[in-house]
Scaffold this motif. Structure first.
Motif, short mmCIF file in Angstrom:
data_model
loop_
_atom_site.label_atom_id
_atom_site.label_comp_id
_atom_site.label_asym_id
_atom_site.label_seq_id
_atom_site.Cartn_x
_atom_site.Cartn_y
_atom_site.Cartn_z
N UNK A 9 0.82 -1.23 0.00
CA UNK A 9 -0.11 0.02 0.16
C UNK A 9 0.89 1.29 -0.15
N UNK A 10 0.81 2.13 -1.02
CA UNK A 10 1.51 3.46 -1.01
C UNK A 10 1.14 4.28 -0.04
N UNK A 11 -0.01 4.07 0.65
CA UNK A 11 -0.33 4.92 1.69
C UNK A 11 0.54 4.93 3.18
N UNK A 12 1.32 3.83 3.36
CA UNK A 12 2.12 3.52 4.09
C UNK A 12 3.38 4.29 4.12
N UNK A 13 3.55 5.02 3.14
CA UNK A 13 4.83 5.66 3.02
C UNK A 13 4.71 6.88 3.92
N UNK A 14 3.61 7.33 4.47
CA UNK A 14 3.31 8.41 5.58
C UNK A 14 3.90 7.96 6.68
N UNK A 15 3.66 6.69 6.91
CA UNK A 15 4.21 6.27 8.34
C UNK A 15 5.70 5.95 8.15
N UNK A 16 6.07 5.70 7.09
CA UNK A 16 7.61 5.23 6.77
C UNK A 16 8.35 6.59 6.99
N UNK A 17 7.80 7.79 6.27
CA UNK A 17 8.57 9.00 6.52
C UNK A 17 8.66 9.46 7.95
N UNK A 18 7.62 9.31 8.60
CA UNK A 18 7.46 9.67 9.98
C UNK A 18 8.60 8.91 10.76
N UNK A 19 8.82 7.58 10.68
CA UNK A 19 9.74 6.99 11.27
C UNK A 19 11.33 7.35 10.92
N UNK A 20 11.52 7.80 9.69
CA UNK A 20 12.62 8.27 8.99
C UNK A 20 13.00 9.63 9.85
N UNK A 21 12.04 10.43 9.91
CA UNK A 21 12.27 11.77 10.50
C UNK A 21 12.43 11.64 12.09
N UNK A 22 11.92 10.35 12.56
CA UNK A 22 12.51 10.23 14.08
C UNK A 22 13.78 9.48 14.17
N UNK A 23 14.55 9.37 13.02
CA UNK A 23 15.95 9.00 13.17
C UNK A 23 16.52 7.56 12.40
N UNK A 24 15.38 6.93 11.91
CA UNK A 24 15.92 5.53 11.66
C UNK A 24 16.33 5.86 10.12
N UNK A 25 17.40 5.20 9.83
CA UNK A 25 17.99 4.98 8.46
C UNK A 25 17.49 4.20 7.73
N UNK A 26 16.77 3.13 7.93
CA UNK A 26 16.12 2.23 7.24
C UNK A 26 14.85 1.95 7.80
N UNK A 27 13.74 2.11 7.12
CA UNK A 27 12.44 1.70 7.48
C UNK A 27 11.94 0.57 6.65
N UNK A 28 11.70 -0.62 7.15
CA UNK A 28 11.23 -1.80 6.45
C UNK A 28 9.64 -1.93 6.78
#
Length: 196
Positions: free
Chosen positions: A96-115
C-alpha cells in the motif's frame, strides 16, 4: 524519492498513480518525486507511464534496455533519486502506497532504514506461508540477520544508506540482504500484503 520498478503492470498503473497522488498530497511538509523504472515491459505500461510523466512534473520515467529483474530496476531508480531518502515499492499494488506516510515519520524520528514487513499475505496458501517462513528462518540462521518470517519487499532508505548500497552491491544484487548487512539503524512497520 519514490522508486517503483514496473514490469507489465498496465492494468494497475492508473490506480497506482491515483493512490500515489493521494499519498503525496498527505505529505504537506515533504517534497516528492516519483521514479518509474520500466523493466522492459512488453505490454502498454511504457506508453502509459510516459504519458503520465509528461503530465506531472514530479514523475520521472526510466526504461531498462532489457528485462533485468526488480533489484536491478530498484538500483537504477536509486541511482537517479535526488531525495534525502527514497522509498522503493512494487507497482502491483500489493504494497500500500499509503504506508509511505508512516515510513517517513519513522525516518524523521531517526531511523536510517524503515522496512514495511509482511505480517500476513492475502491470497496465498498455508503451504506457501510455511515455505516462506522456513526460507527466512534458514536465511536468518545462516547469515545472522533478523528478517521477518514473512519477508520484506518495501522499504525506505536514508541517503547515506543509498550511497552505501551503491558502493557495495555486486553484479547480482540482493538489495534486502545488502541493506541488512550494512547495519544501519532500522525499524519495522507491519502490513498485510494485498492479494495480487
Amino acid at each position: 524519492s519514490i522508486v517503483i520498478p514496473v514490469f507489465n503492470e498496465e492494468p494497475n498503473i492508473s490506480t497506482l498513480i491515483a493512490r500515489l497522488q493521494n499519498t503525496i498530497g498527505q505529505l504537506q511538509t515533504v517534497s516528492c518525486e516519483v521514479i518509474f523504472v520500466d523493466d522492459h515491459s512488453t505490454d502498454g505500461s511504457s506508453a502509459l507511464l510516459r504519458e503520465y510523466c509528461q503530465q506531472h512534473t514530479r514523475f520521472r520515467y526510466l526504461r531498462l534496455s532489457r528485462n533485468s529483474g526488480s533489484h536491478i530496476a530498484i538500483l537504477a531508480g536509486l541511482q537517479h533519486a535526488e531525495g534525502d531518502c527514497a522509498v522503493f515499492m512494487a507497482a502491483d499494488l500489493q504494497d500500500p502506497p499509503e504506508l509511505i506516510v508512516q515510513m517517513i515519520d519513522r525516518w524523521q524520528q531517526g531511523s536510517r532504514v524503515v522496512w514495511a514487513y509482511r505480517e500476513g499475505r492475502e491470497g496465498i496458501s498455508m503451504i506457501d506461508r510455511l515455505l516462506s517462513g522456513t526460507f527466512y528462518w534458514i536465511v536468518n540462521r545462516m547469515m545472522k540477520m533478523d528478517i521477518p518470517s514473512q519477508g520484506v519487499d518495501f522499504a525506505l532508505l536514508d541517503r547515506c544508506v543509498i550511497n552505501g548500497l551503491g558502493a557495495c552491491v555486486g553484479a547480482n544484487p540482493n538489495i534486502f540482504m545488502s541493506v541488512l548487512w550494512m547495519g544501519f539503524s532500522q525499524t519495522f512497520i507491519p502490513y498485510v500484503k494485498q492479494k495480487r
